[in-house]
Design an enzyme around this catalytic site. Sequence first.
Site, PDB file in Angstrom:
ATOM      1  CG  ASN A  95      -1.672   1.244   1.444  1.00  0.00           C
ATOM      2  OD1 ASN A  95      -1.779   2.058   0.531  1.00  0.00           O
ATOM      3  ND2 ASN A  95      -2.234   1.427   2.631  1.00  0.00           N
ATOM      4  CE  LYS A 151      -0.053   3.419   4.639  1.00  0.00           C
ATOM      5  NZ  LYS A 151       0.076   3.544   6.083  1.00  0.00           N
ATOM      6  CG  HIS A 155      -5.816   2.143   5.081  1.00  0.00           C
ATOM      7  ND1 HIS A 155      -5.365   3.116   5.946  1.00  0.00           N
ATOM      8  CD2 HIS A 155      -4.808   1.244   4.973  1.00  0.00           C
ATOM      9  CE1 HIS A 155      -4.131   2.815   6.333  1.00  0.00           C
ATOM     10  NE2 HIS A 155      -3.775   1.684   5.758  1.00  0.00           N
ATOM     11  CD  GLU A 191      -2.755   5.708   6.577  1.00  0.00           C
ATOM     12  OE1 GLU A 191      -2.745   5.746   5.334  1.00  0.00           O
ATOM     13  OE2 GLU A 191      -1.825   5.206   7.252  1.00  0.00           O
ATOM     14  CD  GLU A 224      -3.456  -2.272   7.404  1.00  0.00           C
ATOM     15  OE1 GLU A 224      -2.334  -2.529   6.980  1.00  0.00           O
ATOM     16  OE2 GLU A 224      -4.077  -1.228   7.112  1.00  0.00           O
ATOM     17  N   GLY A 235       2.508   2.567  10.657  1.00  0.00           N
ATOM     18  CA  GLY A 235       3.469   3.650  10.474  1.00  0.00           C
ATOM     19  C   GLY A 235       4.200   4.050  11.734  1.00  0.00           C
ATOM     20  CB  SER A 253       5.161  -1.448  12.043  1.00  0.00           C
ATOM     21  OG  SER A 253       4.789  -0.099  12.252  1.00  0.00           O
TER      22      SER A 253
HETATM   23  P1  PGA Z   1       2.843   0.516   7.552  1.00  0.00           P
HETATM   24  O1  PGA Z   1       1.376   0.727   6.925  1.00  0.00           O
HETATM   25  O2  PGA Z   1       3.367  -0.793   7.029  1.00  0.00           O
HETATM   26  O3  PGA Z   1       3.653   1.706   7.093  1.00  0.00           O
HETATM   27  O4  PGA Z   1       2.678   0.481   9.048  1.00  0.00           O
HETATM   28  C1  PGA Z   1       0.509  -0.347   6.770  1.00  0.00           C
HETATM   29  C2  PGA Z   1      -0.798   0.112   6.193  1.00  0.00           C
HETATM   30  O5  PGA Z   1      -1.277   1.198   6.548  1.00  0.00           O
HETATM   31  O6  PGA Z   1      -1.395  -0.581   5.355  1.00  0.00           O
END
Ligand code: PGA
Length: 254
Positions: free
Chosen positions: A11, A13, A97, A99, A169, A175, A215
């Site tokens: 992903n 983003k 997601h 976010e 998640e 992140g 992460s």
């Molecule tokens: P990350 O993001 O691996 O940077 O923690 C995962 C995600 O949001 O899908």
Amino acid sequence: MQDRKPIIAGNWKMHKTPAEALAFVRDFLPRLAGLAGVEVVLCPAFPALVTLAGALAGSGVALGAQDMYWEERGAFTGEVSPPMLVATGCRYVILGHSERRQHFGETDAGVNLKVKAALRHGLLPIICVGEKLEEREAGLTQNVIATQVRGALEGLTPDEGRHLVIAYEPVWAIGTGRNARPEDAQEVNAYIRALLHEQFGPGVATGTRIQYGGSVTPANARALLVQPDIDGALVGGASLDPESFAAIVRAAAT
Ligand code: PGA
């Protein structure tokens, strides 16, 4: 892991222009040579989809989008429709997601409409669910997960349920460099599978791939992926670099 083929999705983003996406793929694809038993998906931002569709053709790596709207067309400025994604060569679409839930007001009801629209158009949804830190600390993880999973899947039949990927998640792990402990992720993934069983029955529950995301890195991928109910990873930061993403794919390969 039963017969579930692990699925590793990147992903990206809001990262990478079309040119940067192309440079990534040129570096990344040769690193997958000889790997088997794993499905790989790249989910760039909308402007890079067309470029990546061409660059990935024949590679076995699938293309996914990071979101979409549920209507087919119309006066929805700024939105992208399921048929547009299909026409661009997308096979997957990430939906719900955290976010999008956090910054753009996405609700379970909205995710449900998007899941149904994706399935109507032959796109495979990767549905994201996960609790916030304060919810975990308050012992509410299962309640939050149940609400999100049931909300996203409301009204779906077992036949439709067959075409889903779920990504667990935890919001506090995204992140932050702080991944969930493998045993904690396993516990939630097993719970999600129980929820799938409740709605769709044993066949769909056993067959559905449930990823972990938050992460994931080359260093921790293996420990997460060997858990019996973790069938892949949704990778943000570590998917931006060709070698680190390839290393995560290798950790899932047979
Ligand atoms: P990350 O993001 O691996 O940077 O923690 C995962 C995600 O949001 O899908």
